[in-house]
Design a protein around this motif. Structure first.
Motif, mmCIF file in Angstrom:
data_model
loop_
_atom_site.group_PDB
_atom_site.id
_atom_site.type_symbol
_atom_site.label_atom_id
_atom_site.label_comp_id
_atom_site.label_asym_id
_atom_site.label_seq_id
_atom_site.Cartn_x
_atom_site.Cartn_y
_atom_site.Cartn_z
ATOM 1 N N ASN A 73 0.787 -1.260 -0.010
ATOM 2 C CA ASN A 73 -0.234 0.016 0.017
ATOM 3 C C ASN A 73 0.786 1.185 0.061
ATOM 4 O O ASN A 73 1.665 1.370 1.096
ATOM 5 N N TYR A 74 0.829 2.195 -0.975
ATOM 6 C CA TYR A 74 1.583 3.368 -1.197
ATOM 7 C C TYR A 74 0.779 4.647 -0.826
ATOM 8 O O TYR A 74 -0.249 4.753 -1.277
ATOM 9 N N LEU A 75 1.240 5.662 -0.151
ATOM 10 C CA LEU A 75 0.805 6.889 -0.172
ATOM 11 C C LEU A 75 1.713 7.768 -0.802
ATOM 12 O O LEU A 75 2.961 7.891 -0.063
ATOM 13 N N ARG A 76 1.504 8.386 -1.746
ATOM 14 C CA ARG A 76 2.685 9.368 -2.555
ATOM 15 C C ARG A 76 1.919 10.787 -2.584
ATOM 16 O O ARG A 76 0.941 11.072 -3.049
ATOM 17 N N SER A 77 2.568 11.680 -2.004
ATOM 18 C CA SER A 77 2.185 13.211 -2.012
ATOM 19 C C SER A 77 3.411 13.992 -2.276
ATOM 20 O O SER A 77 4.358 13.818 -2.107
ATOM 21 N N SER A 78 3.000 15.326 -2.921
ATOM 22 C CA SER A 78 4.048 16.249 -3.211
ATOM 23 C C SER A 78 3.040 17.572 -3.407
ATOM 24 O O SER A 78 2.054 17.588 -3.580
ATOM 25 N N PHE A 79 4.083 18.693 -3.369
ATOM 26 C CA PHE A 79 3.513 20.007 -3.298
ATOM 27 C C PHE A 79 4.583 21.035 -3.609
ATOM 28 O O PHE A 79 5.891 20.619 -3.694
ATOM 29 N N ARG A 80 4.311 21.956 -4.395
ATOM 30 C CA ARG A 80 5.304 22.994 -4.936
ATOM 31 C C ARG A 80 4.738 24.450 -4.659
ATOM 32 O O ARG A 80 3.547 24.428 -5.170
ATOM 33 N N VAL A 81 5.225 25.260 -4.125
ATOM 34 C CA VAL A 81 4.788 26.741 -3.991
ATOM 35 C C VAL A 81 5.853 27.929 -4.628
ATOM 36 O O VAL A 81 6.881 27.733 -4.554
ATOM 37 N N ASN A 82 5.259 28.524 -5.511
ATOM 38 C CA ASN A 82 6.119 29.495 -6.290
ATOM 39 C C ASN A 82 5.701 31.018 -5.840
ATOM 40 O O ASN A 82 4.542 31.351 -5.883
ATOM 41 N N VAL A 83 6.558 31.700 -5.591
ATOM 42 C CA VAL A 83 6.313 32.945 -5.014
ATOM 43 C C VAL A 83 7.204 34.106 -5.816
ATOM 44 O O VAL A 83 8.569 33.976 -5.667
ATOM 45 N N PRO A 84 6.493 35.027 -6.576
ATOM 46 C CA PRO A 84 7.626 36.011 -7.417
ATOM 47 C C PRO A 84 8.199 37.115 -6.551
ATOM 48 O O PRO A 84 7.568 37.474 -5.351
ATOM 49 N N LEU A 85 9.342 37.271 -6.852
ATOM 50 C CA LEU A 85 10.201 38.243 -5.909
ATOM 51 C C LEU A 85 10.412 39.459 -6.656
ATOM 52 O O LEU A 85 10.116 40.609 -6.036
ATOM 53 N N SER A 86 10.717 39.370 -7.655
ATOM 54 C CA SER A 86 11.004 40.577 -8.721
ATOM 55 C C SER A 86 11.069 40.239 -10.122
ATOM 56 O O SER A 86 10.880 38.978 -10.484
ATOM 57 N N LYS A 87 11.296 41.029 -11.086
ATOM 58 C CA LYS A 87 11.145 40.280 -12.576
ATOM 59 C C LYS A 87 12.225 39.378 -12.712
ATOM 60 O O LYS A 87 13.555 39.439 -12.438
ATOM 61 N N GLY A 88 11.821 38.111 -13.102
ATOM 62 C CA GLY A 88 12.591 36.940 -13.553
ATOM 63 C C GLY A 88 13.151 36.076 -12.202
ATOM 64 O O GLY A 88 13.572 35.141 -12.471
ATOM 65 N N LYS A 89 12.694 36.511 -11.093
ATOM 66 C CA LYS A 89 13.099 35.953 -10.007
ATOM 67 C C LYS A 89 11.968 35.212 -9.204
ATOM 68 O O LYS A 89 10.869 35.963 -8.973
ATOM 69 N N THR A 90 12.320 34.085 -8.635
ATOM 70 C CA THR A 90 10.984 33.358 -7.944
ATOM 71 C C THR A 90 11.563 32.573 -6.725
ATOM 72 O O THR A 90 12.726 32.095 -6.885
ATOM 73 N N TRP A 91 10.978 32.718 -5.718
ATOM 74 C CA TRP A 91 11.312 31.674 -4.316
ATOM 75 C C TRP A 91 10.218 30.630 -4.527
ATOM 76 O O TRP A 91 9.071 30.743 -4.842
ATOM 77 N N PHE A 92 10.709 29.467 -4.510
ATOM 78 C CA PHE A 92 10.138 28.369 -4.246
ATOM 79 C C PHE A 92 10.256 27.452 -3.160
ATOM 80 O O PHE A 92 11.563 27.467 -2.239
#
Length: 396
Positions: free
Chosen positions: A341-360
């Motif tokens: 029995n498998y439980l597989r989970s994942s998530f990703r959040v991207n937050v824009p910082l400035s032009k061309g830059k993203t925190w994840f």
């Protein structure tokens, strides 16, 4: 590591110089994180009558790394070319054996050859380098390092009224690196599949139903150490326990196996343009048959995924629960069939910082429960693996 960095620099210089008329996008990321149970080991083990402590079984650690990639596209009448590469390196502080290097190359040529009819060929190459053996598989003792080549061909048909019928056929070759016990595994695969999808639009809501199926044939070659004492050890070993082999092999013997995979997927997606939110409900089935009639199984997996995007911010998350039952492979004193029995989970959040830059920030979790409870063996056991990673991506 040096070879991959040299190749990456070469890809950047060559692509930037020779593909001058193409649309080009590059990205570089710096990241750090933590991974628990990197080599997918069980949490308990009895060896020679003594319990192995948890710290000696599980390998975990903090890491930091960098990745770099590029995508290129050129459109022409009725079609387009796409090329891309991605490379990354991760360095583990306390566990250098887990250091990881990856490289992937991809390409795609797509052409409309008639009204509503499309042809696409999309070869790809991947290389992963990481020490260690995947402890989760009791059948094939594969390393985490491998080389893979894939060549799919797509024929897509637009049937009108927001309905598509898509086909895929192709070839895959995958070779795992030789491990320190002198074993090496590789396979050739041929596959074919189809997908049928239909969309409905009402107000701001778009619904999509997709049904797909796939058949795959794999021909494995396992190279194992040729050891005069091996035959006696195999006769005395308990079910599927790994046989110890010397680190300096004097020769190899080849074992061949043939596996057949068949898959069927049903997905229902709903997207609301007013809220920038969509979700997908899915039911997935995969079956495996083999020439030995021993390791075949059936697995069914319900799953759900969600996506939200607005003004550069994005959130994606998914979870899937899988129930796998082997058809003939028995484990335990009561000769019950092996189950996972498998439980597989994942998530990703991207937050824009400035032009061309993203925190994840992103995370993954795999929890496998096994019906085999014999703690004197690592074969066919359950395991728990999870990781979390954060960083900054710059696009230019």
């Amino acid at each position: 590591m040096k070879r991959i960095f040299i190749l990456t620099a070469s890809l950047f210089l060559v692509s930037n110089g020779l593909i001058g008329q193409w649309q080009k996008k590059f990205s570089v990321s710096g990241f750090g994180g933590y991974e628990h149970n990197i080599f997918l080991s069980p949490s308990t083990l009895i060896r020679e009558g003594e319990q192995v402590i948890r710290q000696d079984l599980l390998t975990s650690g903090f890491y930091e790394g960098i990745s770099f990639g590029g995508d290129f596209e050129k459109k022409f009448e009725g079609g387009r070319w796409k090329l891309g590469f991605q490379t990354s390196a991760a360095n583990f502080h306390t566990t250098p054996d887990a250091d990881r290097l990856t490289l992937s190359l991809k390409s795609s040529y797509r052409k409309r050859y008639a009204k509503g009819k499309y042809f696409e060929i999309a070869p790809s190459f991947a290389r992963r380098s990481q020490q260690g053996i995947n402890e989760s598989d009791g059948v094939l003792r594969t390393t985490f390092s491998y080389t893979r080549f894939n060549l799919p061909v797509h024929l897509d048909y637009y049937l009108g009224n927001k309905t598509w019928f898509k086909t895929e056929s192709g070839y895959t070759f995958k070779a795992y690196d030789q491990n320190d016990l002198g074993e090496k595994v590789s396979y050739h695969a041929a596959y074919t599949g189809f997908g049928y999808s239909k969309k409905w639009e009402k107000d701001k809501v778009t619904s999509k139903l997709t049904f797909s199926g796939n058949l795959e044939y794999r021909y494995y070659t396992d190279l194992e150490v040729e050891d005069e004492e091996e035959e006696e050890e195999v006769e005395g070993e308990e079910e599927n326990e790994v046989v110890a082999r010397p680190n300096n092999p004097i020769g190899f013997i080849a074992e061949e196996r043939q596996w057949f995979f068949y898959r069927a997927n049903l997905e229902y997606n709903v997207k609301n343009s007013g809220t920038k939110f969509d979700y997908t409900l899915g039911l997935y089935y995969v079956g495996r048959g083999d020439s030995e009639q021993r390791f075949g199984y059936g697995e069914i997996s319900p799953g759900v995924s969600i996506n939200y995007r607005a003004k550069g911010f994005s959130l994606t998350a998914s979870t899937r629960y899988s129930m796998r039952k082997f058809r003939t492979l028995e484990v335990g004193e009561n000769d019950e069939l092996l189950r996972y029995n498998y439980l597989r989970s994942s998530f990703r959040v991207n937050v824009p910082l400035s032009k061309g830059k993203t925190w994840f920030i992103k995370g993954n979790l795999i929890d496998r429960k096994s019906s085999r409870t014999d703690i004197s063996s690592t074969a066919f056991r359950g395991y728990f693996n999870n990781s979390i990673e954060t960083g900054i991506t710059i696009r230019f």
